[in-house]
Scaffold this motif. Structure first.
Motif, PDB file in Angstrom:
ATOM      1  N   THR A   1     -17.010  -0.975   4.131  1.00 20.90           N
ATOM      2  CA  THR A   1     -18.128  -0.115   4.529  1.00 20.90           C
ATOM      3  C   THR A   1     -17.726   1.019   5.462  1.00 20.90           C
ATOM      4  N   LEU A   2     -16.476   1.028   5.960  1.00 18.19           N
ATOM      5  CA  LEU A   2     -16.027   2.097   6.861  1.00 18.19           C
ATOM      6  C   LEU A   2     -15.385   3.275   6.118  1.00 18.19           C
ATOM      7  N   LYS A   3     -15.217   3.156   4.798  1.00 15.48           N
ATOM      8  CA  LYS A   3     -14.621   4.244   4.014  1.00 15.48           C
ATOM      9  C   LYS A   3     -15.595   5.417   3.912  1.00 15.48           C
ATOM     10  N   LYS A   4     -15.041   6.594   3.577  1.00 16.03           N
ATOM     11  CA  LYS A   4     -15.872   7.782   3.334  1.00 16.03           C
ATOM     12  C   LYS A   4     -16.920   7.462   2.274  1.00 16.03           C
ATOM     13  N   GLY A   5     -18.156   7.912   2.530  1.00 15.49           N
ATOM     14  CA  GLY A   5     -19.233   7.714   1.560  1.00 15.49           C
ATOM     15  C   GLY A   5     -19.876   6.338   1.614  1.00 15.49           C
ATOM     16  N   GLN A   6     -19.408   5.463   2.511  1.00 19.91           N
ATOM     17  CA  GLN A   6     -19.953   4.113   2.600  1.00 19.91           C
ATOM     18  C   GLN A   6     -20.855   3.986   3.838  1.00 19.91           C
ATOM     19  N   PRO A   7     -21.664   2.918   3.899  1.00 18.22           N
ATOM     20  CA  PRO A   7     -22.722   2.818   4.919  1.00 18.22           C
ATOM     21  C   PRO A   7     -22.274   2.911   6.384  1.00 18.22           C
ATOM     22  N   ASN A   8     -21.066   2.473   6.725  1.00 23.20           N
ATOM     23  CA  ASN A   8     -20.639   2.503   8.131  1.00 23.20           C
ATOM     24  C   ASN A   8     -19.603   3.580   8.452  1.00 23.20           C
TER      25      ASN A   8
ATOM     26  N   LYS B   1     -21.396  -1.165  -9.409  1.00 20.80           N
ATOM     27  CA  LYS B   1     -22.077  -1.841 -10.521  1.00 20.80           C
ATOM     28  C   LYS B   1     -22.284  -3.332 -10.277  1.00 20.80           C
ATOM     29  N   HIS B   2     -21.693  -3.874  -9.202  1.00 20.16           N
ATOM     30  CA  HIS B   2     -21.901  -5.286  -8.860  1.00 20.16           C
ATOM     31  C   HIS B   2     -23.347  -5.549  -8.442  1.00 20.16           C
ATOM     32  N   GLY B   3     -24.082  -4.491  -8.026  1.00 16.67           N
ATOM     33  CA  GLY B   3     -25.491  -4.628  -7.666  1.00 16.67           C
ATOM     34  C   GLY B   3     -25.754  -5.307  -6.332  1.00 16.67           C
ATOM     35  N   LEU B   4     -24.706  -5.435  -5.502  1.00 17.09           N
ATOM     36  CA  LEU B   4     -24.842  -6.122  -4.207  1.00 17.09           C
ATOM     37  C   LEU B   4     -24.793  -5.090  -3.078  1.00 17.09           C
ATOM     38  N   SER B   5     -25.906  -4.415  -2.850  1.00 21.50           N
ATOM     39  CA  SER B   5     -25.947  -3.371  -1.819  1.00 21.50           C
ATOM     40  C   SER B   5     -25.807  -3.970  -0.426  1.00 21.50           C
ATOM     41  N   TYR B   6     -24.963  -3.351   0.374  1.00 22.70           N
ATOM     42  CA  TYR B   6     -24.729  -3.766   1.755  1.00 22.70           C
ATOM     43  C   TYR B   6     -26.006  -3.598   2.571  1.00 22.70           C
ATOM     44  N   VAL B   7     -26.288  -4.553   3.438  1.00 21.94           N
ATOM     45  CA  VAL B   7     -27.458  -4.480   4.329  1.00 21.94           C
ATOM     46  C   VAL B   7     -26.970  -4.035   5.705  1.00 21.94           C
ATOM     47  N   LEU B   8     -27.430  -2.886   6.148  1.00 23.78           N
ATOM     48  CA  LEU B   8     -27.048  -2.365   7.460  1.00 23.78           C
ATOM     49  C   LEU B   8     -27.495  -3.321   8.573  1.00 23.78           C
ATOM     50  N   ARG B   9     -26.742  -3.350   9.657  1.00 23.56           N
ATOM     51  CA  ARG B   9     -27.069  -4.250  10.772  1.00 23.56           C
ATOM     52  C   ARG B   9     -28.480  -4.040  11.279  1.00 23.56           C
ATOM     53  N   GLU B  10     -28.887  -2.770  11.375  1.00 24.18           N
ATOM     54  CA  GLU B  10     -30.227  -2.488  11.908  1.00 24.18           C
ATOM     55  C   GLU B  10     -31.346  -2.941  10.961  1.00 24.18           C
ATOM     56  N   SER B  11     -31.003  -3.267   9.708  1.00 24.40           N
ATOM     57  CA  SER B  11     -32.004  -3.742   8.745  1.00 24.40           C
ATOM     58  C   SER B  11     -31.983  -5.252   8.549  1.00 24.40           C
ATOM     59  N   ARG B  12     -31.108  -5.958   9.266  1.00 30.72           N
ATOM     60  CA  ARG B  12     -30.994  -7.414   9.084  1.00 30.72           C
ATOM     61  C   ARG B  12     -32.027  -8.155   9.916  1.00 30.72           C
ATOM     62  N   ASP B  13     -32.404  -9.330   9.408  1.00 26.46           N
ATOM     63  CA  ASP B  13     -33.377 -10.143  10.161  1.00 26.46           C
ATOM     64  C   ASP B  13     -32.668 -11.104  11.085  1.00 26.46           C
TER      65      ASP B  13
ATOM     66  N   ASP C   1     -11.181  -4.782  -6.849  1.00 21.62           N
ATOM     67  CA  ASP C   1      -9.983  -4.054  -6.422  1.00 21.62           C
ATOM     68  C   ASP C   1     -10.333  -2.894  -5.492  1.00 21.62           C
ATOM     69  N   SER C   2     -11.617  -2.529  -5.481  1.00 21.87           N
ATOM     70  CA  SER C   2     -12.085  -1.529  -4.517  1.00 21.87           C
ATOM     71  C   SER C   2     -13.559  -1.818  -4.250  1.00 21.87           C
ATOM     72  N   TYR C   3     -14.049  -1.255  -3.150  1.00 20.90           N
ATOM     73  CA  TYR C   3     -15.421  -1.550  -2.732  1.00 20.90           C
ATOM     74  C   TYR C   3     -16.255  -0.285  -2.724  1.00 20.90           C
ATOM     75  N   ASP C   4     -17.465  -0.404  -3.252  1.00 21.77           N
ATOM     76  CA  ASP C   4     -18.477   0.642  -3.159  1.00 21.77           C
ATOM     77  C   ASP C   4     -19.810  -0.083  -2.997  1.00 21.77           C
ATOM     78  N   SER C   5     -20.511   0.210  -1.898  1.00 20.50           N
ATOM     79  CA  SER C   5     -21.771  -0.470  -1.606  1.00 20.50           C
ATOM     80  C   SER C   5     -22.776  -0.343  -2.747  1.00 20.50           C
ATOM     81  N   SER C   6     -22.732   0.789  -3.445  1.00 15.00           N
ATOM     82  CA  SER C   6     -23.681   0.977  -4.544  1.00 15.00           C
ATOM     83  C   SER C   6     -22.991   0.830  -5.901  1.00 15.00           C
TER      84      SER C   6
END
Length: 157
Positions: free
Chosen positions: A9-16, A145-157, A138-143
């Motif tokens: 999530t720290l890569k360019k274009g990713q949530p963090n 095709k795996h369909g598992l969008s990262y949940v930002l810390r501020e949006s977690r319960d 082999d690489s990560y993208d929050s959006s």
């Protein structure tokens, strides 16, 4: 300056990524793109869909990511952000340089020229055993095709 390899999530274009460019947290300078020399399992796990590189060398894929030079302040921020040493552990790994933009002394250029350099990587040896059975990426993208969008810390319960 220390070298850090980020794959999630720290890569360019990713949530963090915003943290990497926030100079109040320290300095992080993009140097290039690379991939792990060893294969590792990169999984997306937990109810917040967090990417984890499991520290199981020889299993999984050569994981793609980005190489940064960071100052001590940013390294300390990243340790805290990554929950080091409890959630992730920061270890040196060999990274194959795929694309290099970094400018620096002859030593840095030589390290990149031979194609392999050591970088700090946040991976984990502490995880539920069932994570080994999750799909490996082999690489990560929050959006991706795996369909598992990262949940930002501020949006977690």
């Amino acid at each position: 300056m220390a070298r850090v390899f980020v794959y999630g999530t720290l890569k360019k274009g990713q949530p963090n990524y915003k943290h990497m460019i926030n100079t109040a947290k320290g300095l992080a300078k993009f140097q290039g793109r690379g991939r792990t020399v060893e294969k590792y399992p990169l999984v997306i796990a937990g109810k917040y869909n967090i990417p984890y590189m499991l520290n199981i060398p020889g299993t999984g894929h050569h994981v793609a990511g980005e190489i940064y030079s960071v100052d001590d302040q940013m390294l300390q921020f990243l340790d805290e952000f990554e929950g080091c040493p409890d959630m992730y552990q920061r270890t040196l790994m060999r990274i194959e340089v795929v694309e290099w933009e970094g400018k620096g002394g002859a030593g840095e250029a030589r390290a990149a020229a031979d194609g392999i350099m050591e970088c700090f990587v946040y991976s984990t040896t502490t995880y539920p055993p069932e994570w080994v059975g999750l799909p490996y990426h082999d690489s990560y993208d929050s959006s991706g095709k795996h369909g598992l969008s990262y949940v930002l810390r501020e949006s977690r319960d």
